[in-house]
Every structure is written in structure tokens, then in C-alpha cells.
Scaffold this motif. Structure first.
Motif, PDB file in Angstrom:
ATOM      1  N   ASN A 188       0.915  -1.035  -0.061  1.00 31.00           N
ATOM      2  CA  ASN A 188       0.151   0.081   0.007  1.00 31.00           C
ATOM      3  C   ASN A 188       0.717   1.190  -0.024  1.00 31.00           C
ATOM      4  N   ASP A 189       2.197   1.198   0.300  1.00 30.84           N
ATOM      5  CA  ASP A 189       3.083   2.221   0.288  1.00 30.84           C
ATOM      6  C   ASP A 189       3.649   2.236  -1.327  1.00 30.84           C
ATOM      7  N   PRO A 190       3.475   3.558  -1.707  1.00 25.05           N
ATOM      8  CA  PRO A 190       3.967   3.455  -3.484  1.00 25.05           C
ATOM      9  C   PRO A 190       5.574   3.293  -3.314  1.00 25.05           C
ATOM     10  N   VAL A 191       6.165   3.816  -2.288  1.00 26.15           N
ATOM     11  CA  VAL A 191       7.588   4.058  -2.152  1.00 26.15           C
ATOM     12  C   VAL A 191       8.285   2.426  -1.959  1.00 26.15           C
ATOM     13  N   VAL A 192       7.581   1.605  -1.346  1.00 23.25           N
ATOM     14  CA  VAL A 192       8.124   0.205  -1.213  1.00 23.25           C
ATOM     15  C   VAL A 192       7.639  -0.497  -2.334  1.00 23.25           C
ATOM     16  N   MET A 193       6.310  -0.134  -2.881  1.00 27.57           N
ATOM     17  CA  MET A 193       5.851  -0.902  -4.080  1.00 27.57           C
ATOM     18  C   MET A 193       6.924  -0.523  -5.149  1.00 27.57           C
ATOM     19  N   VAL A 194       7.247   0.788  -5.392  1.00 29.50           N
ATOM     20  CA  VAL A 194       8.282   1.083  -6.512  1.00 29.50           C
ATOM     21  C   VAL A 194       9.464   0.321  -6.617  1.00 29.50           C
ATOM     22  N   LYS A 195      10.023   0.050  -5.174  1.00 27.74           N
ATOM     23  CA  LYS A 195      11.354  -0.517  -5.179  1.00 27.74           C
ATOM     24  C   LYS A 195      11.222  -1.904  -5.205  1.00 27.74           C
ATOM     25  N   ALA A 196      10.215  -2.416  -5.046  1.00 26.95           N
ATOM     26  CA  ALA A 196       9.928  -4.076  -4.926  1.00 26.95           C
ATOM     27  C   ALA A 196       9.688  -4.214  -6.549  1.00 26.95           C
ATOM     28  N   TYR A 197       9.014  -3.515  -7.381  1.00 24.73           N
ATOM     29  CA  TYR A 197       8.973  -3.780  -8.724  1.00 24.73           C
ATOM     30  C   TYR A 197      10.356  -3.286  -9.346  1.00 24.73           C
ATOM     31  N   GLN A 198      10.913  -2.560  -9.169  1.00 23.38           N
ATOM     32  CA  GLN A 198      12.179  -2.209  -9.842  1.00 23.38           C
ATOM     33  C   GLN A 198      13.250  -3.562  -9.412  1.00 23.38           C
ATOM     34  N   GLN A 199      13.135  -4.032  -8.152  1.00 24.52           N
ATOM     35  CA  GLN A 199      14.027  -5.257  -7.883  1.00 24.52           C
ATOM     36  C   GLN A 199      13.794  -6.250  -8.775  1.00 24.52           C
ATOM     37  N   LEU A 200      12.477  -6.435  -8.812  1.00 29.84           N
ATOM     38  CA  LEU A 200      11.834  -7.765  -9.399  1.00 29.84           C
ATOM     39  C   LEU A 200      12.079  -7.679 -11.008  1.00 29.84           C
ATOM     40  N   SER A 201      12.188  -6.372 -11.483  1.00 27.22           N
ATOM     41  CA  SER A 201      12.416  -6.113 -13.076  1.00 27.22           C
ATOM     42  C   SER A 201      13.799  -6.528 -13.259  1.00 27.22           C
ATOM     43  N   GLU A 202      14.634  -6.126 -12.206  1.00 31.97           N
ATOM     44  CA  GLU A 202      16.165  -6.466 -12.699  1.00 31.97           C
ATOM     45  C   GLU A 202      16.237  -8.016 -12.496  1.00 31.97           C
ATOM     46  N   ALA A 203      15.418  -8.624 -11.738  1.00 33.53           N
ATOM     47  CA  ALA A 203      15.673 -10.144 -11.388  1.00 33.53           C
ATOM     48  C   ALA A 203      15.071 -11.360 -12.288  1.00 33.53           C
ATOM     49  N   CYS A 204      14.323 -10.597 -12.864  1.00 33.45           N
ATOM     50  CA  CYS A 204      13.465 -11.864 -13.883  1.00 33.45           C
ATOM     51  C   CYS A 204      12.832 -11.066 -14.989  1.00 33.45           C
ATOM     52  N   ASP A 205      12.451 -11.831 -16.131  1.00 30.80           N
ATOM     53  CA  ASP A 205      11.721 -11.126 -17.122  1.00 30.80           C
ATOM     54  C   ASP A 205      10.418 -11.762 -17.391  1.00 30.80           C
TER      55      ASP A 205
END
Ligand code: SF4
Length: 367
Positions: A188-205
Motif C-alpha cells: 500500500n506504500d507506493p515507495v515500497v511498491m516501486v522499489k519492489a517492482y524495480q528489484q523484481l524487474s532486474e531479477a526476472c523477465d
């Protein structure tokens, strides 16, 4: 008129694998799609299909329905068949509904590994059933229902915890040679959410489904989603989106579409270029902008319409638009394609703009 420069997105989209969700391509360069979720009891087939029809009319491309009970599971075949857009079954807690949803012909199934007991033991069977039916799976990790092991490890739902949960579940599917997966890591926190997706995007396709979960009532939820999605989409991250609002689902779709239009990821439909008004305004700009927006909603051609309160920026903006008005002295100068075609009394501004917009639509061959 009506034809506008194509707005280039801010950056190139990240390359992801592509899935086919009931005919809507997700990832691999496909246009970012807009999803929503019904609020009816899924077992109430009539109202659920009615809401899906409304969502379809509002531009929703994929719809998700909750499936918490056996009755809901039994309603899935008819809903999946009669819906105009692909239906995704949303499964928490009970894996037997995953199999029911696949059998029902749902376009995809969302599973929340943190909420399904002994999920890891079931992955093999789920992967097999999904593969046989050609049904993609969304691994939907949610901060509110993070796997216990990860809570213990990280102390709370950090971006790292959300990503680890998602990648772990994906690896279990991969062990069974199943890769028709998309992933969400919502917070629910956009800052945590943005970081999570950034990391996820680096880690998988895998293609990523963006969402700020429990974003709140319409105003707050819209801002949270727009800022978070904007940050990610501007980095090329995100293949499908769902705006979560404590508001009717068609509102979520409206916001989602507007976000994509604003980011240049979708052709802009009706775009009202209206000024914020100021001490120079010679007309009630708010009212005029609202009336023009309401009057032109649903017009089948893209249109940029300028509604300006005075003659300072008015004529300039009105000229840049397909259609526009610059107000002053109780009158409105109506512009089409940069030319003043008429000056009308203030009371006739709205109807004149609508008339001209319809002419433009007809010229373009729209019904
Ligand atoms: Fe003020 Fe005129 Fe600009 Fe509107 S167009 S904000 S009224 S100066």
C-alpha cells in the motif's frame, strides 16, 4: 482535426516474456493493459456479468473475479464463457479452486502463495493442470499476506521480502517447467511498491502486473497509483495495471486508462486542455470545463479541446488544439483547427463546442 502527434513514451519498455491472457497479450512489447476486479459476489452470476459488461464498456481489458467459496467456483464456467473480456479467477486459501478455475476455462488464475496453505506442495499439480489447459498463472504477492517465513526473516513486508517471495514461488513453477507466469508484488506504500517492482524487474523477465494495494478512497488511491505507476512506467517497467480504489471498479478503469494516456502508452482520447483560472478569468472556467468534458465524453475520435478563461493564453492554446474556446467579455471565440470560426455568447459556448466536435467526428467517418 482529431489527428494528433503520436506521443512517444518516456522510455523503451523493458523486454519481458509474453503471455496470452484469453486473447489479450501481456508483456513482450504488447500494449500495457488495464484490469479491474468485480465487487459482486461471483456466485451471483447475473450481477457479476452485468458489472463485467459495465467494465468492458468503460475500457477494461481483463477482469478478475474473487473465488472464495464452492458456489463461486461453480459460477466460473458460465462467467468465463459469457464475459466479453478475459476473466481471471482470484484464489486465496484453497488450492482446489485453482483447479476448478482452470477447468472452468478462466483466461488465467491468480494465486497468492502466502495465503494458500502448503502451496509449495501443490505447485506441481497446479503447473501440470495449467500447462495442459494453456492457462497462465499470476503469482500475486501481497504485503498484507506475506509468507510467514519471510516475515520472520525480514521483520516486515520490505521490497526484498516481497521479491524473494515472488521469485521463490516462480522457481517452484520453473522446477516443473512452467513459465507462463506474471508477477505482482503489491504494497500500500507506493515507495515500497516501486522499489519492489524495480528489484523484481532486474531479477526476472516475467511480465509484471502493477498495483498499489489498498490504495484508499478515490482521491488518495488515484494519486498513489498515478505516482507509483508513473515512476515505474517511466522506467519501462510494467505490462498490465490495476488501480485499486475504494470506489466502483469502472472508476479504477478510468484512472488506469488516464495514467496510460498521460504516460504516452496509449492513444489519448478526449483531452481537455483547460486553464486553472486566475484573476484574469472572464468566465467560470471550472464549470465550463466540466460541462464540456461531460458533453464530449464517449466521442469516438481522439480530440484535444482547449477551454481557456481569458485571452492571455487562450487563443494560443485554443489554436494548438483540434477545437477550443477563448473566453472574454461575455463571449467565446470558437477555434477549429487554429481558425476562429465563430464568436458566440457565453451561454452558447458548450453547445457550440459539442456541435463542432460531432462535425469533426463525422468528418473522420465515425458513427
Ligand atoms: Fe488566467 Fe487566462 Fe491563464 Fe486562464 S488562460 S489561467 S484565466 S491567464
Amino acid at each position: 482535426p482529431g489527428k494528433k502527434d503520436v506521443v512517444e513514451p518516456i522510455t523503451e519498455r523493458r523486454k519481458t516474456r509474453q503471455l496470452n491472457v484469453g486473447g489479450v497479450l501481456v508483456g513482450g512489447g504488447a500494449p500495457v493493459s488495464v484490469q479491474s476486479m468485480t465487487t459482486t459476489r461471483t456466485a451471483d452470476i447475473g450481477p457479476t456479468l452485468q458489472q463485467i459488461a459495465e467494465l468492458t464498456a468503460s475500457g477494461c481489458q481483463i477482469v478478475r473475479v474473487a473465488c472464495p467459496t464452492q458456489e463461486d467456483a461453480e459460477a466460473l464456467p458460465i462467467i468465463a464463457k459469457k464475459s466479453q473480456i478475459p476473466v481471471i479467477a482470484d484464489i486465496h486459501f484453497n488450492p482446489k479452486y485453482v483447479f476448478a478455475a482452470i477447468e472452468a476455462g478462466c483466461a488465467a488464475v491468480r494465486v497468492n502463495p502466502g495465503n494458500i496453505k502448503k502451496f509449495d506442495d501443490k505447485v506441481g499439480e497446479i503447473a501440470k493442470a495449467a500447462k495442459n489447459a494453456g492457462t497462465p498463472i499470476r503469482i500475486g504477492v501481497n504485503a498484507g499476506s506475506l509468507d510467514k517465513r519471510l516475515y520472520e526473516k525480514y521483520g516486515k513486508a520490505t521490497p526484498e521480502a516481497l521479491v524473494e517471495s515472488a521469485l521463490w514461488e516462480a522457481s517452484l513453477f520453473e522446477e516443473h517447467d512452467f513459465r507462463d507466469i506474471k508477477i505482482s508484488v503489491k504494497h500500500n506504500d507506493p515507495v515500497v511498491m516501486v522499489k519492489a517492482y524495480q528489484q523484481l524487474s532486474e531479477a526476472c523477465d516475467y511480465p509484471l502486473h502493477l498495483g498499489v494495494t489498498e490504495a484508499g478512497p478515490a482521491f488518495q488511491g488515484t494519486i498513489k497509483s498515478a505516482t507509483a505507476f508513473g515512476a515505474l512506467l517511466s522506467q519501462g517497467i510494467g505490462d498490465t495495471i490495476r488501480v485499486s480504489l475504494s470506489a466502483p471498479p469502472a472508476e479504477e478503469v478510468k484512472v488506469g486508462l488516464q495514467i496510460l494516456e498521460s504516460m504516452g502508452l496509449r492513444e489519448r482520447g478526449l483531452e481537455i486542455v483547460s486553464c486553472p483560472s486566475c484573476g484574469r478569468a472572464q468566465v467560470d472556467v471550472y464549470k465550463l470545463a466540466e460541462e464540456v468534458t461531460a458533453g464530449l465524453e464517449g466521442l469516438p475520435v481522439p480530440l484535444r479541446v482547449a477551454v481557456m478563461g481569458c485571452v492571455v493564453n487562450g487563443p494560443g492554446e485554443a489554436r494548438e488544439a483540434d477545437l477550443g474556446v477563448a473566453s472574454g467579455n461575455g463571449k467565446g471565440q470558437i477555434f477549429v483547427k487554429g481558425e476562429v470560426i465563430r464568436t458566440v455568447p457565453e451561454s452558447q459556448i458548450v453547445e457550440t463546442l459539442i456541435e463542432e466536435a460531432v462535425k469533426i467526428a463525422e468528418e473522420q467517418g465515425a458513427d
